[in-house]
Design an enzyme around this catalytic site. Structure first.
Site, short mmCIF file in Angstrom:
data_model
loop_
_atom_site.label_atom_id
_atom_site.label_comp_id
_atom_site.label_asym_id
_atom_site.label_seq_id
_atom_site.Cartn_x
_atom_site.Cartn_y
_atom_site.Cartn_z
N HIS A 1 -2.91 -0.82 -8.69
CA HIS A 1 -3.78 -1.89 -8.21
C HIS A 1 -4.88 -1.44 -7.25
O HIS A 1 -6.07 -1.64 -7.55
CB HIS A 1 -2.94 -3.01 -7.56
N ASP B 1 -1.42 -5.06 -1.65
CA ASP B 1 -0.84 -3.81 -2.14
C ASP B 1 -1.20 -2.59 -1.29
O ASP B 1 -0.50 -1.58 -1.37
CB ASP B 1 -1.24 -3.58 -3.60
#
Length: 360
Positions: free
Chosen positions: A202, A299
């Site tokens: 990500h 993330d």
């Protein structure tokens, strides 16, 4: 053999509704908690959750609620299906109502979620003898079309399951794997923490596709956004993750091996970008038009920062991971949470052996 359990699913977002609908279709008794009254009211009005595409049907649920005590009362298994930024706050909400013998599963934990959740329960004064579990990634690729209606792009073939302490893995497996056999037990929560694919897949692609995102050029995140060069950079990050696992005595799957196990696609010799392009479960998953998404704001502080914390304890260098964290902090100044530092996880000053002892 599948046994009927009473499940409390905490979180009615994409993943929470997917798992609640799936569990109900599997014959389980399910109730769901969320803080959004409109979502709760709509699910109660419908009487359950409709799932479609990779899994189809209507899962009738017991009830939806905004009251944590009502959700947890009498539940055998409590599944937390929330963004990792909420793990500590939801632990504090759960703490007064957890009871001995309950299983609490972070699905997923991001990286070091079990450590953060355990510390938050302790800080909140929870003394219930629970079994705490963690999954390395969400079982589904999914999006909620509307409250009570979920589109499941795909179900992973296999995800990892660990207990904290590790000695509780038999109890955890008996409660979870008998119903969700896609969850496979592993040694401990360092394995699940370091096998979190979102940490690799990500933040870096988002940042390295910034001009494309901010030019409002629609593209499929995995099929088009993971280019050969970006794939190579991810694999450099991944080698740092693998070296960290070795420092703790763990043999981890590399990112390509994880994809083969999760999706059953290609083989581990296929370049990463090609694995992503060939994955039918990623069909139609679009990138957004901003860096201000969970792929960056969640993330990085709750996955990559966790890996940096573990690397500091183990004395492992992570230059590619550090580059992505620093780049995000420069491009979004003041917007990246401090996240899961050693102090936040309750592991500051530990040696590798002490940390391994702490997680059992």
């Amino acid at each position: 053999m599948m046994k009927e359990k009473k499940w409390a699913v905490i979180g009615a977002g994409n993943g929470g509704q997917a798992v609640a609908g799936h569990l109900a279709l599997l014959g389980q008794t399910v109730r769901i908690f969320d803080v959004v009254r409109e979502t709760v009211d709509e699910i109660n009005r419908r009487g359950g959750i409709s799932v479609s595409h990779a899994l189809s049907g209507f899962g009738k649920i017991e009830f939806a609620t905004c009251e944590m005590e009502e959700a947890l009362n009498g539940a055998d298994n409590v599944m937390i299906v929330l963004p990792s930024i909420h793990h500590e706050s939801i632990a504090a909400k759960c703490a007064p109502f957890l009871r001995d013998g309950q299983v609490v599963l972070l699905h997923p934990e991001a990286s070091c979620g079990a450590l953060a959740f355990r510390k938050a329960l302790s800080d909140a004064g929870c003394r219930a003898d629970i079994t705490l579990g963690a999954v390395n990634t969400l079982l589904y690729s999914c999006r909620s079309v509307a409250p009570g209606d979920v589109y499941i792009y795909g179900i992973k073939k296999e995800v990892q399951l660990a207990a904290m302490p590790a000695s509780r893995i038999v109890t955890l497996s008996e409660n979870i794997c008998s119903v969700l056999p896609w969850m496979k037990p592993v040694a401990n929560v360092l394995v699940t923490s370091l096998s979190n694919p979102n940490a690799m897949m990500h933040p870096a692609p988002m940042l390295l596709n910034t001009s494309r995102l901010e030019s409002n050029q629609p593209f499929e995140y995995y099929h088009e956004g993971i280019t050969p060069s970006i794939g190579r950079f991810i694999e450099n990050m991944d080698r740092e993750r693998l070296a960290l696992g070795e420092a703790f005595g763990l043999r981890l799957d590399n990112i390509r091996e994880l994809y083969v196990k999760m999706y059953g696609c290609d083989n581990a010799d296929t370049p990463l970008y090609q694995i992503c392009r060939n994955n039918p479960s990623y069909e139609g998953i679009m990138a957004g038009d901003t860096l201000r998404t969970r792929y960056v704001l969640e993330d990085i502080p709750y996955s990559l920062r966790s890996i940096q914390s573990l690397a500091h304890i183990a004395g492992v260098e992570t230059p590619h991971i550090d580059t992505i964290v620093s780049l995000a902090e420069e491009m979004l100044p003041g917007e990246i949470d401090e996240g899961r530092t050693e102090a936040a996880l309750g592991i500051a000053g530990m040696s590798p052996d002490q940390l391994l002892g702490y997680i059992g």
